[in-house]
Design an enzyme around this catalytic site. Sequence first.
Site, mmCIF file in Angstrom:
data_model
loop_
_atom_site.group_PDB
_atom_site.id
_atom_site.type_symbol
_atom_site.label_atom_id
_atom_site.label_comp_id
_atom_site.label_asym_id
_atom_site.label_seq_id
_atom_site.Cartn_x
_atom_site.Cartn_y
_atom_site.Cartn_z
ATOM 1 N N ARG A 90 0.837 -1.203 0.000
ATOM 2 C CA ARG A 90 0.000 0.000 0.000
ATOM 3 C C ARG A 90 0.876 1.260 0.000
ATOM 4 N NH1 ARG A 90 -5.539 -0.019 0.891
ATOM 5 N NH2 ARG A 90 -6.346 2.107 0.892
ATOM 6 N N THR A 98 -15.996 14.741 -0.211
ATOM 7 C CA THR A 98 -17.384 15.020 0.142
ATOM 8 C C THR A 98 -18.003 13.739 0.685
ATOM 9 O OG1 THR A 98 -19.510 15.846 -0.692
ATOM 10 C CG2 THR A 98 -18.147 14.627 -2.252
ATOM 11 N N HIS A 99 -18.782 13.888 1.764
ATOM 12 C CA HIS A 99 -19.356 12.726 2.446
ATOM 13 C C HIS A 99 -20.851 12.940 2.642
ATOM 14 C CE1 HIS A 99 -19.630 9.254 5.037
ATOM 15 N NE2 HIS A 99 -20.220 9.990 5.967
ATOM 16 N N ASP A 159 -7.762 14.411 6.257
ATOM 17 C CA ASP A 159 -6.604 14.174 7.102
ATOM 18 C C ASP A 159 -6.400 12.665 7.225
ATOM 19 O OD1 ASP A 159 -8.527 13.304 8.897
ATOM 20 O OD2 ASP A 159 -8.234 14.940 10.336
#
Length: 206
Positions: free
Chosen positions: A71, A114-115, A147
Amino acid sequence: MTEPAPAARLVVLVSGSGSNLQALLDAATDPAYGARVVAVGADRTGIAGLDRAANAGVPTFVAELSAYPSRTDWDRALTAHVAEHRPDLVISAGFLKLVGPHFLAAFGDRYLNTHNSLLPAFPGMHGPRDALAYGVKVAGATLFFVDAGVDTGPIVAQVTVPVLDDDDEQTLTERIKVAERRQLVEQIGRLVRDGWTITGRKVTIP
């Protein structure tokens, strides 16, 4: 006569249909918007979001997690791909991968997501479902700087959507999407035209 300021450079990251991307592409056709999409990145191939970018003549790139040994390697590669396009803002428009420390070091104060809930309530993958299960009367969407946490960054803007008595997850989700898309376009425009400061958790747009 004063020369107009150059349009801000947006790199948009997608994982699916790209409806938020399309809203930004449409807004950017107006020179007064102040921004243009200079590249679209994805974490998978064969998605409509990449087709939307191609149809608009916007360069694309794909960074599939499975193509990298770790990753961390993927995070470095994604960072390099985005950096090539010298973005003023990077926007997660339905991008379903959590970026890592290399990406955040490069773009953390310029990376927006955006959530589909009113954060800090109902973070994670199922905002509308969790809001309905809790019995809230108002749902909505949140635009925030990303973040290292999950949906925990400083909030730029929020929009509310009433929860109707006969709502199910699908109907509420669709109504939130409409408000979320409108907020995304409006606030990205404000950020690029007016600038912003981040002080602790507070985002200020002059």
